[in-house]
Design an enzyme around this catalytic site. Structure first.
Site, PDB file in Angstrom:
ATOM      1  N   ASP A  34       0.830  -1.211   0.000  1.00 39.34           N
ATOM      2  CA  ASP A  34       0.000   0.000   0.000  1.00 39.34           C
ATOM      3  C   ASP A  34       0.869   1.268   0.000  1.00 39.34           C
ATOM      4  OD1 ASP A  34       1.008   0.009   2.559  1.00 39.34           O
ATOM      5  OD2 ASP A  34      -0.928  -0.124   3.583  1.00 39.34           O
TER       6      ASP A  34
ATOM      7  N   HIS B 213       3.394   1.913   2.060  1.00 42.58           N
ATOM      8  CA  HIS B 213       3.898   2.384   3.360  1.00 42.58           C
ATOM      9  C   HIS B 213       5.409   2.225   3.505  1.00 42.58           C
ATOM     10  CE1 HIS B 213       2.960  -1.842   5.192  1.00 42.58           C
ATOM     11  NE2 HIS B 213       4.237  -1.795   4.888  1.00 42.58           N
TER      12      HIS B 213
HETATM   13  C1  F6R Z   1       9.249  -3.477   8.189  1.00 36.58           C
HETATM   14  C2  F6R Z   1       8.644  -2.302   7.583  1.00 36.58           C
HETATM   15  C3  F6R Z   1       7.698  -2.419   6.428  1.00 36.58           C
HETATM   16  C4  F6R Z   1       8.202  -3.324   5.318  1.00 36.58           C
HETATM   17  C5  F6R Z   1       7.190  -3.411   4.173  1.00 36.58           C
HETATM   18  C6  F6R Z   1       7.611  -4.368   3.105  1.00 36.58           C
HETATM   19  O1  F6R Z   1      10.083  -3.125   9.266  1.00 36.58           O
HETATM   20  O2  F6R Z   1       8.893  -1.249   8.035  1.00 36.58           O
HETATM   21  O3  F6R Z   1       7.459  -1.130   5.928  1.00 36.58           O
HETATM   22  O4  F6R Z   1       9.418  -2.836   4.837  1.00 36.58           O
HETATM   23  O5  F6R Z   1       5.954  -3.808   4.676  1.00 36.58           O
HETATM   24  O6  F6R Z   1       7.602  -5.665   3.613  1.00 36.58           O
HETATM   25  P1  F6R Z   1       8.202  -6.884   2.768  1.00 36.58           P
HETATM   26  O7  F6R Z   1       9.654  -6.604   2.644  1.00 36.58           O
HETATM   27  O8  F6R Z   1       7.943  -8.100   3.607  1.00 36.58           O
HETATM   28  O9  F6R Z   1       7.496  -6.887   1.472  1.00 36.58           O
END
Ligand code: F6R
Length: 264
Positions: A136, A138
């Site tokens: 999304d 973030h």
């Molecule tokens: C984790 C964090 C999140 C992840 C994001 C992507 O500490 O801050 O913002 O970086 O959700 O997650 P993955 O890498 O699992 O796709």
């Protein structure tokens, strides 16, 4: 903003680890902001390899993790405390007293968040912030609509994030509904930001983040305003980028330019 496109996850991870290692070699007491999730796993693995093979020294490094679920005990296998120990800290020579991770059971959340921000300030701020991007858009757990000036605080997770994270918890009902996260403003204060993106399911959101309008609906988009941002994406994640050829052209000429100029 500099954008590097690597051919796959492994190459992205190697390149990211090299950037982090360079930071530590140049400043052995560097302060690193760290992320969890799938994306940085390969980078941590590479850094562990550098510690074991080349003696990359973490003894003076300080780390601050971006976020932690709430409520969750640090012993929970899905907590970010557990993740950091398992995937990184226990394999390197970092001083555990220098690793800051948000307390997932703290009662006085506001006082804790103020303290976390103060600790970051006390060590002179974050030198390099490692980031992944959520589906999304973030960064940290700064869900769509988060203030782009926000500081460390508790957030209610987006339904999409809860659904996304169900893969780790087994079922949706077990995913914590809250998280304490560094704010977008906290992240933007880092001296250098390193955003990683891998896989085709990140291609649309990465394009929105780095080529779309800056909006609180895609909190990663604020990184366009960061004075020193490096994006490393793999081929699949860069599939939808409109300016891909231009980024590749810049990469080629950057190397050539280095032979003509003197770097500080
Ligand atoms: C984790 C964090 C999140 C992840 C994001 C992507 O500490 O801050 O913002 O970086 O959700 O997650 P993955 O890498 O699992 O796709």
């Amino acid at each position: 903003m500099r954008v590097i496109i690597e051919k796959n996850y492994e190459f992205m991870s190697k390149r990211a680890a090299e950037v982090i290692a360079e930071q530590i070699r140049e400043k052995p007491d560097s302060v690193l902001g760290l992320a969890t999730g799938f994306t940085p796993l390969g980078t941590y693995k590479e850094l562990i390899g550098m510690y074991k093979k080349e003696g990359l020294d973490f003894s003076r490094v300080t780390t601050f993790n971006l976020d932690e679920y709430y409520p969750i005990p640090s012993t929970h296998p899905q907590s970010y405390h557990y993740y950091m120990q398992k995937e990184f800290f226990k394999h390197i020579n970092i001083n555990p007293d220098h690793t800051y991770i948000i307390d997932g059971l703290v009662k006085d959340v506001k006082a804790f968040c103020r303290w976390y921000e103060e600790e970051i300030k006390k060590v002179g701020g974050i030198d390099l912030q490692l980031l992944g991007i959520g589906r999304d858009g973030h960064i940290g757990f700064n869900e769509p609509g988060s203030s782009l000036g926000s500081r460390t605080r508790i957030k209610i997770l987006d339904a999409a994030t809860i659904k996304d994270n169900a893969r780790f918890f087994g079922k949706k009902e077990d995913v914590p509904k809250y998280a304490i996260t560094m704010g977008v403003g906290t992240i933007m204060d880092a001296k250098y930001c390193l955003l990683l993106a891998s896989g085709s399911d990140k291609s649309k959101v990465l394009t929105k983040a780095i080529e779309g309008p800056i909006t609180a609906q895609v909190t990663a988009s604020i990184l366009q305003m960061h004075k020193d941002l490096l994006v490393i994406a793999d081929e699949k994640a860069s599939r939808d980028l409109k300016n891909k050829e231009y980024y590749q052209h810049i990469e080629k000429l950057t190397e050539e330019l280095k032979t003509l100029t003197i770097e500080e």
